[in-house]
Design a protein around this motif. Structure first.
Motif, PDB file in Angstrom:
ATOM      1  N   ILE A  79      -5.734  -1.911 -36.614  1.00 27.32           N
ATOM      2  CA  ILE A  79      -5.059  -1.119 -35.464  1.00 27.32           C
ATOM      3  C   ILE A  79      -4.852   0.385 -36.286  1.00 27.32           C
ATOM      4  CG2 ILE A  79      -3.179  -0.493 -33.917  1.00 27.32           C
ATOM      5  CD1 ILE A  79      -2.856  -3.772 -33.714  1.00 27.32           C
ATOM      6  N   PRO A  80      -5.206   1.324 -35.817  1.00 32.64           N
ATOM      7  CA  PRO A  80      -5.022   2.604 -36.397  1.00 32.64           C
ATOM      8  C   PRO A  80      -3.552   2.935 -36.733  1.00 32.64           C
ATOM      9  CG  PRO A  80      -6.596   3.020 -34.602  1.00 32.64           C
ATOM     10  CD  PRO A  80      -6.103   1.429 -34.764  1.00 32.64           C
ATOM     11  N   ARG A  81      -3.203   3.451 -37.776  1.00 30.53           N
ATOM     12  CA  ARG A  81      -1.911   3.848 -38.198  1.00 30.53           C
ATOM     13  C   ARG A  81      -1.222   4.538 -36.938  1.00 30.53           C
ATOM     14  NH1 ARG A  81       2.170   1.553 -41.397  1.00 30.53           N
ATOM     15  NH2 ARG A  81       3.620   3.219 -42.217  1.00 30.53           N
ATOM     16  N   GLY A  82      -1.858   5.559 -36.441  1.00 31.41           N
ATOM     17  CA  GLY A  82      -1.356   6.463 -35.410  1.00 31.41           C
ATOM     18  C   GLY A  82      -0.881   5.773 -34.189  1.00 31.41           C
ATOM     19  N   GLN A  83      -1.190   4.465 -33.876  1.00 27.41           N
ATOM     20  CA  GLN A  83      -0.854   3.834 -32.871  1.00 27.41           C
ATOM     21  C   GLN A  83       1.017   3.449 -33.157  1.00 27.41           C
ATOM     22  OE1 GLN A  83      -2.299   2.857 -29.975  1.00 27.41           O
ATOM     23  NE2 GLN A  83      -3.892   4.206 -30.605  1.00 27.41           N
ATOM     24  N   GLN A  84       1.131   3.035 -34.377  1.00 30.90           N
ATOM     25  CA  GLN A  84       2.528   2.797 -34.572  1.00 30.90           C
ATOM     26  C   GLN A  84       3.530   3.964 -34.500  1.00 30.90           C
ATOM     27  OE1 GLN A  84       4.917   1.342 -38.799  1.00 30.90           O
ATOM     28  NE2 GLN A  84       2.953   0.091 -38.045  1.00 30.90           N
ATOM     29  N   GLN A  85       3.086   5.026 -35.117  1.00 27.42           N
ATOM     30  CA  GLN A  85       3.555   6.067 -35.276  1.00 27.42           C
ATOM     31  C   GLN A  85       3.775   6.913 -33.784  1.00 27.42           C
ATOM     32  OE1 GLN A  85       0.971   8.437 -37.815  1.00 27.42           O
ATOM     33  NE2 GLN A  85       1.894   7.706 -39.609  1.00 27.42           N
ATOM     34  N   ALA A  86       2.850   6.649 -33.057  1.00 27.18           N
ATOM     35  CA  ALA A  86       3.150   7.079 -31.494  1.00 27.18           C
ATOM     36  C   ALA A  86       4.247   6.248 -30.884  1.00 27.18           C
ATOM     37  CB  ALA A  86       1.748   6.989 -30.950  1.00 27.18           C
ATOM     38  N   ALA A  87       3.957   5.106 -31.041  1.00 24.44           N
ATOM     39  CA  ALA A  87       5.214   4.118 -30.612  1.00 24.44           C
ATOM     40  C   ALA A  87       6.528   4.494 -30.913  1.00 24.44           C
ATOM     41  CB  ALA A  87       4.731   2.614 -30.842  1.00 24.44           C
ATOM     42  N   GLN A  88       6.714   4.770 -32.242  1.00 19.44           N
ATOM     43  CA  GLN A  88       7.923   5.194 -32.723  1.00 19.44           C
ATOM     44  C   GLN A  88       8.376   6.670 -32.226  1.00 19.44           C
ATOM     45  OE1 GLN A  88       7.212   5.063 -37.029  1.00 19.44           O
ATOM     46  NE2 GLN A  88       7.809   2.791 -37.159  1.00 19.44           N
ATOM     47  N   ALA A  89       7.391   7.455 -32.025  1.00 21.08           N
ATOM     48  CA  ALA A  89       7.860   8.639 -31.425  1.00 21.08           C
ATOM     49  C   ALA A  89       8.145   8.700 -30.085  1.00 21.08           C
ATOM     50  CB  ALA A  89       6.419   9.534 -31.494  1.00 21.08           C
ATOM     51  N   LEU A  90       7.833   7.722 -29.362  1.00 22.01           N
ATOM     52  CA  LEU A  90       8.504   7.155 -27.898  1.00 22.01           C
ATOM     53  C   LEU A  90       9.646   6.496 -27.897  1.00 22.01           C
ATOM     54  CD1 LEU A  90       5.015   6.067 -26.444  1.00 22.01           C
ATOM     55  CD2 LEU A  90       6.247   8.286 -25.948  1.00 22.01           C
ATOM     56  N   GLY A  91      10.251   6.354 -29.271  1.00 20.44           N
ATOM     57  CA  GLY A  91      11.382   5.725 -29.070  1.00 20.44           C
ATOM     58  C   GLY A  91      11.687   4.231 -29.246  1.00 20.44           C
ATOM     59  N   LEU A  92      10.371   3.526 -29.506  1.00 22.09           N
ATOM     60  CA  LEU A  92      10.250   2.199 -29.534  1.00 22.09           C
ATOM     61  C   LEU A  92      10.983   1.716 -30.904  1.00 22.09           C
ATOM     62  CD1 LEU A  92       6.776   1.229 -27.825  1.00 22.09           C
ATOM     63  CD2 LEU A  92       9.063   1.373 -26.735  1.00 22.09           C
ATOM     64  N   THR A  93      11.520   0.325 -31.006  1.00 23.74           N
ATOM     65  CA  THR A  93      11.675  -0.221 -32.250  1.00 23.74           C
ATOM     66  C   THR A  93      10.484  -0.693 -32.923  1.00 23.74           C
ATOM     67  OG1 THR A  93      12.246  -2.331 -31.188  1.00 23.74           O
ATOM     68  CG2 THR A  93      14.205  -0.668 -31.422  1.00 23.74           C
ATOM     69  N   ARG A  94      10.790  -0.993 -34.139  1.00 26.20           N
ATOM     70  CA  ARG A  94       9.660  -1.496 -34.816  1.00 26.20           C
ATOM     71  C   ARG A  94       8.993  -3.132 -33.995  1.00 26.20           C
ATOM     72  NH1 ARG A  94       5.528  -2.635 -35.941  1.00 26.20           N
ATOM     73  NH2 ARG A  94       4.607  -2.912 -38.073  1.00 26.20           N
ATOM     74  N   PHE A  95       9.714  -3.622 -33.850  1.00 20.77           N
ATOM     75  CA  PHE A  95       9.498  -4.911 -32.896  1.00 20.77           C
ATOM     76  C   PHE A  95       9.028  -4.697 -31.778  1.00 20.77           C
ATOM     77  CE2 PHE A  95      10.681  -8.658 -29.983  1.00 20.77           C
ATOM     78  CZ  PHE A  95      10.006  -9.449 -30.684  1.00 20.77           C
ATOM     79  N   GLN A  96       9.470  -3.676 -30.905  1.00 18.92           N
ATOM     80  CA  GLN A  96       8.959  -3.183 -29.472  1.00 18.92           C
ATOM     81  C   GLN A  96       7.454  -2.923 -29.786  1.00 18.92           C
ATOM     82  OE1 GLN A  96      12.117  -0.554 -28.365  1.00 18.92           O
ATOM     83  NE2 GLN A  96      12.981  -2.292 -26.772  1.00 18.92           N
ATOM     84  N   SER A  97       7.405  -2.075 -30.789  1.00 19.49           N
ATOM     85  CA  SER A  97       6.275  -1.425 -31.138  1.00 19.49           C
ATOM     86  C   SER A  97       5.087  -2.502 -31.294  1.00 19.49           C
ATOM     87  CB  SER A  97       6.389  -0.482 -32.427  1.00 19.49           C
ATOM     88  OG  SER A  97       4.905  -0.163 -32.857  1.00 19.49           O
ATOM     89  N   PHE A  98       5.457  -3.361 -32.250  1.00 23.99           N
ATOM     90  CA  PHE A  98       4.394  -4.516 -32.597  1.00 23.99           C
ATOM     91  C   PHE A  98       4.417  -5.375 -31.461  1.00 23.99           C
ATOM     92  CE2 PHE A  98       3.973  -9.070 -33.526  1.00 23.99           C
ATOM     93  CZ  PHE A  98       2.750  -9.122 -34.363  1.00 23.99           C
ATOM     94  N   LEU A  99       5.163  -5.651 -30.524  1.00 25.08           N
ATOM     95  CA  LEU A  99       4.916  -6.603 -29.306  1.00 25.08           C
ATOM     96  C   LEU A  99       4.343  -5.941 -28.040  1.00 25.08           C
ATOM     97  CD1 LEU A  99       5.901  -9.693 -28.900  1.00 25.08           C
ATOM     98  CD2 LEU A  99       7.860  -8.780 -27.341  1.00 25.08           C
TER      99      LEU A  99
END
Length: 220
Positions: A110-130
């Protein structure tokens, strides 16, 4: 053939034992795969190293050796398990290590940018993963996991080495005693083949569902 028909209950019981070992080993192996696979990409270095060491160790040791240690060696340390428990644990630990590598590869794809985009939307690390990473990784690792289940099914025959009365061992004994090899092994072939087809059909259906769900999510 009359002798074989008289022993049909033995074959059915052996089939049930094979299916029991496969089912329990599969469930435990999938749990281990996801836990170890996710741990192997964790930010915590200690957790990551433990998961990687587990994977390398159990992928590098023969399944037969693992079964022997669990069933014959652990009692010397005061840990005694039944033959079926040893079979389930040995299969799960061995193939869980392979499954963990499959999960790890899927997550790393999975591109690293997906995780960064999720964090930018305010998702926690767990929410981003799930909600973001796991749904995207599932189409990648579902086909290899389906193949892994087939390997677990076929490897149930190895558990006869720790005295498990599974299908291949019992059928070989019946064939030797009754002299009806063709009928016995035709039955064994049918059981393994149709069980494998059920596994492939189920994983294929799940893969299609995941892909369709992912496309629907993207359209929304």
């Amino acid at each position: 053939m009359n002798e074989l028909w008289a022993q049909r209950g033995v074959l059915i019981a052996a089939t049930a034992t094979t299916w029991e070992i496969f089912t329990l080993a599969t469930l435990l192996a999938l749990v281990i795969s996801f836990v170890a696979g996710i741990a192997s990409v964790a930010s915590n270095q200690v957790i990551r190293r433990i998961a990687l060491v587990y994977g390398e160790a159990f992928r590098g040791i023969s399944l037969v050796v693992q079964l022997f240690w669990i069933f014959f060696v652990l009692p010397f340390f005061g840990v005694t398990v039944s033959a079926v428990q040893a079979a389930v644990l040995g299969l799960a630990l061995c193939f869980g290590a392979y499954g963990a590598e499959t999960i790890r590869a899927g997550l790393l794809a999975i591109p690293r940018g997906q995780q960064q985009a999720a964090q930018a939307l305010g998702l926690t690390r767990f929410q981003s993963f799930l909600s973001v990473e796991l749904p995207q990784a599932m189409p990648t690792f579902l086909p290899p996991l389906g193949n892994l289940l087939i390997l677990i099914l076929k490897s149930t025959s190895v558990t006869a080495l720790v005295t498990v009365p599974e299908l291949s061992f019992v059928s070989n004994a019946l064939s030797a005693n009754l002299g009806v090899s063709l009928a016995v092994f035709a039955y064994v072939l049918a059981v393994y083949y149709f069980t494998a087809q059920l596994i492939l059909g189920a994983t294929g259906w799940l893969e299609r569902r995941v892909r369709v769900g992912g496309k629907a999510g993207y359209r929304q």
